[in-house]
Design an enzyme around this catalytic site. Sequence first.
Site, PDB file in Angstrom:
ATOM      1  N   LYS A   1       0.910  -1.208   0.055  1.00 14.85           N
ATOM      2  CA  LYS A   1       0.015   0.088  -0.024  1.00 14.85           C
ATOM      3  C   LYS A   1       0.766   1.255   0.158  1.00 14.85           C
ATOM      4  O   LYS A   1       0.449   2.353  -0.688  1.00 14.85           O
ATOM      5  CB  LYS A   1      -1.050   0.183   1.118  1.00 14.85           C
ATOM      6  CG  LYS A   1      -2.031  -0.864   1.228  1.00 14.85           C
ATOM      7  CD  LYS A   1      -3.189  -0.752   0.276  1.00 14.85           C
ATOM      8  CE  LYS A   1      -4.194  -1.542   0.112  1.00 14.85           C
ATOM      9  NZ  LYS A   1      -4.944  -1.579  -1.084  1.00 14.85           N
TER      10      LYS A   1
ATOM     11  N   LYS B   1      -9.188  -5.083  -7.271  1.00 20.93           N
ATOM     12  CA  LYS B   1      -9.835  -3.641  -7.318  1.00 20.93           C
ATOM     13  C   LYS B   1      -8.804  -2.655  -7.878  1.00 20.93           C
ATOM     14  O   LYS B   1      -8.969  -1.951  -8.949  1.00 20.93           O
ATOM     15  CB  LYS B   1     -10.592  -3.058  -6.258  1.00 20.93           C
ATOM     16  CG  LYS B   1     -11.724  -4.172  -6.033  1.00 20.93           C
ATOM     17  CD  LYS B   1     -12.679  -3.878  -4.761  1.00 20.93           C
ATOM     18  CE  LYS B   1     -13.257  -4.917  -4.308  1.00 20.93           C
ATOM     19  NZ  LYS B   1     -13.378  -4.953  -2.821  1.00 20.93           N
TER      20      LYS B   1
ATOM     21  N   LYS C   1      -2.582 -10.941  -8.815  1.00 19.03           N
ATOM     22  CA  LYS C   1      -4.037 -11.571  -8.678  1.00 19.03           C
ATOM     23  C   LYS C   1      -4.887 -10.446  -9.209  1.00 19.03           C
ATOM     24  O   LYS C   1      -4.475  -9.503  -9.656  1.00 19.03           O
ATOM     25  CB  LYS C   1      -4.121 -11.561  -7.254  1.00 19.03           C
ATOM     26  CG  LYS C   1      -3.902 -10.271  -6.458  1.00 19.03           C
ATOM     27  CD  LYS C   1      -4.680 -10.024  -5.056  1.00 19.03           C
ATOM     28  CE  LYS C   1      -4.575  -8.962  -4.487  1.00 19.03           C
ATOM     29  NZ  LYS C   1      -5.603  -8.375  -3.394  1.00 19.03           N
TER      30      LYS C   1
HETATM   31  P1  TYM Z   1     -10.799  -7.481  -0.165  1.00 15.50           P
HETATM   32  O1  TYM Z   1     -12.117  -6.469  -0.356  1.00 15.50           O
HETATM   33  O2  TYM Z   1      -9.735  -6.844  -0.935  1.00 15.50           O
HETATM   34  O3  TYM Z   1     -11.190  -8.867  -0.587  1.00 15.50           O
HETATM   35  C1  TYM Z   1     -12.316  -9.435  -0.082  1.00 15.50           C
HETATM   36  C2  TYM Z   1     -12.281 -11.079  -0.236  1.00 15.50           C
HETATM   37  O4  TYM Z   1     -12.110 -11.261  -1.475  1.00 15.50           O
HETATM   38  C3  TYM Z   1     -10.720 -12.019  -1.504  1.00 15.50           C
HETATM   39  N1  TYM Z   1     -10.088 -11.719  -2.854  1.00 15.50           N
HETATM   40  C4  TYM Z   1      -9.352 -12.949  -3.486  1.00 15.50           C
HETATM   41  N2  TYM Z   1      -9.541 -14.219  -3.505  1.00 15.50           N
HETATM   42  C5  TYM Z   1      -9.008 -14.733  -4.489  1.00 15.50           C
HETATM   43  N3  TYM Z   1      -8.389 -14.166  -5.666  1.00 15.50           N
HETATM   44  C6  TYM Z   1      -8.310 -13.027  -5.660  1.00 15.50           C
HETATM   45  N4  TYM Z   1      -7.695 -12.288  -6.670  1.00 15.50           N
HETATM   46  C7  TYM Z   1      -8.799 -12.194  -4.622  1.00 15.50           C
HETATM   47  N5  TYM Z   1      -9.138 -10.547  -4.373  1.00 15.50           N
HETATM   48  C8  TYM Z   1      -9.750 -10.542  -3.451  1.00 15.50           C
HETATM   49  C9  TYM Z   1     -10.128 -11.599  -0.368  1.00 15.50           C
HETATM   50  O5  TYM Z   1      -8.933 -12.584   0.193  1.00 15.50           O
HETATM   51  C10 TYM Z   1     -11.219 -11.433   0.646  1.00 15.50           C
HETATM   52  O6  TYM Z   1     -11.492 -12.632   1.288  1.00 15.50           O
HETATM   53  N6  TYM Z   1      -8.971  -6.741   4.378  1.00 15.50           N
HETATM   54  C11 TYM Z   1      -9.883  -7.565   3.752  1.00 15.50           C
HETATM   55  C12 TYM Z   1     -11.574  -6.970   3.760  1.00 15.50           C
HETATM   56  C13 TYM Z   1     -11.602  -7.482   5.601  1.00 15.50           C
HETATM   57  C14 TYM Z   1     -11.980  -8.565   6.235  1.00 15.50           C
HETATM   58  C15 TYM Z   1     -12.123  -8.361   7.621  1.00 15.50           C
HETATM   59  C16 TYM Z   1     -12.013  -9.965   5.733  1.00 15.50           C
HETATM   60  C17 TYM Z   1     -11.575  -6.474   6.594  1.00 15.50           C
HETATM   61  N7  TYM Z   1     -11.897  -7.070   7.867  1.00 15.50           N
HETATM   62  C18 TYM Z   1     -12.136  -9.576   8.443  1.00 15.50           C
HETATM   63  C19 TYM Z   1     -12.159 -10.903   6.570  1.00 15.50           C
HETATM   64  C20 TYM Z   1     -12.368 -10.697   7.809  1.00 15.50           C
HETATM   65  C21 TYM Z   1     -10.044  -6.942   2.147  1.00 15.50           C
HETATM   66  O7  TYM Z   1      -9.455  -5.967   2.083  1.00 15.50           O
HETATM   67  O8  TYM Z   1     -10.515  -7.691   1.196  1.00 15.50           O
END
Ligand code: TYM
Length: 329
Positions: A111, A197, A194
């Site tokens: 980040k 967004k 990967k």
């Molecule tokens: P975020 O919003 O980036 O992604 C949400 C979920 O999608 C999964 N993900 C992926 N899985 C496989 N391949 C990919 N290319 C891929 N891109 C995204 C992420 O692993 C995630 O499960 N920090 C987290 C949000 C969060 C969270 C939490 C998750 C905040 N608190 C507590 C679980 C528990 C995040 O930014 O995910």
Amino acid sequence: MEIVLSGIRSTGNLHLGNYFGALKNFVEMQHENKCYFFIADYHSLTTHPTPHDLHGSVKQVFIEYLACGLDPDVATLYRQSDVPETAELYLLLNMNAYLGELERCTSFKEKIKQQQNNINAGLLTYPVLMAADILIHKSHKVPVGKDQEQHLEMTRNFANRFNRLYKVDYFPEPAAYNFGKDLVKIPGLDGTGKMGKTEGNGIFLIDSAEDIRKKVMRAVTDSGPVHPNQEMPEAITNLFTIMNAVSSADTVQFFLDKYNQCEIRYGDMKKQLAEDIIEFTSPFREKILDLSKNDAYLRKVVNEGAQKARESAAKTIKEVREIIGFKNL
Ligand code: TYM
């Protein structure tokens, strides 16, 4: 009964990575466990969205969750900011989170490269807020993609540290979860890395058939194998990984055989992949468009979710306060 929790940042539409990394598993688990699913809108503030954008994307992500099959009658769906107990637990856990470990966290290092003019404290303590999300409901299982593995490891550290400091066995050790299988990483179509967004390479559930065809036809490939059973470069492995997620086993095998016999035509493979993605995403897209017209239903789900999530969170925060020593005089 086990407690399952997962969440997604409210920073844009859901893509195939979100679906296969987190949502699919969650949806499959929601009937057998006590489940919480939330929209991480506090977390999204690290990038300073405008109030208008923040509001719009929270609503959109909520609609897309529901379209993916999250059932508000069995799981608790809520917005992180509707549960301010999370923010209190975050503050308390921050007292026990060390600068060194936060600076070493891979997502922080990424980040600070991406947003060099906005390296705020929220970015540094992002994993602590995430731990607060998970621990506020004393969760056991957290269905997430591969990219969240380190955050879960940190959550376990914070939970264990709290238990040791106060000599209690209070927080369970939550685990990143995918039915005992490896965590999933859905790649982008730009050759490496990967789907994400911020990476700008997402295929979104809301994308039209035309957009999907364009994106897939632009996917990076190479000039093709020259020896039978040649090792696959990353860009081609990525195409197969996505195909594995959305296409039938026969289709994948067909193109794998063509690759191994050096007869593959990537144009044909991409056409097939695009059509299979369209077939896979179009029911979601229809539901998204349908739900977008139903504000009254959305409001009801958000309000009920907030209430249920707060009940569980209030219980935890009351107990945590007592453990720490904030008691009635
Ligand atoms: P975020 O919003 O980036 O992604 C949400 C979920 O999608 C999964 N993900 C992926 N899985 C496989 N391949 C990919 N290319 C891929 N891109 C995204 C992420 O692993 C995630 O499960 N920090 C987290 C949000 C969060 C969270 C939490 C998750 C905040 N608190 C507590 C679980 C528990 C995040 O930014 O995910």
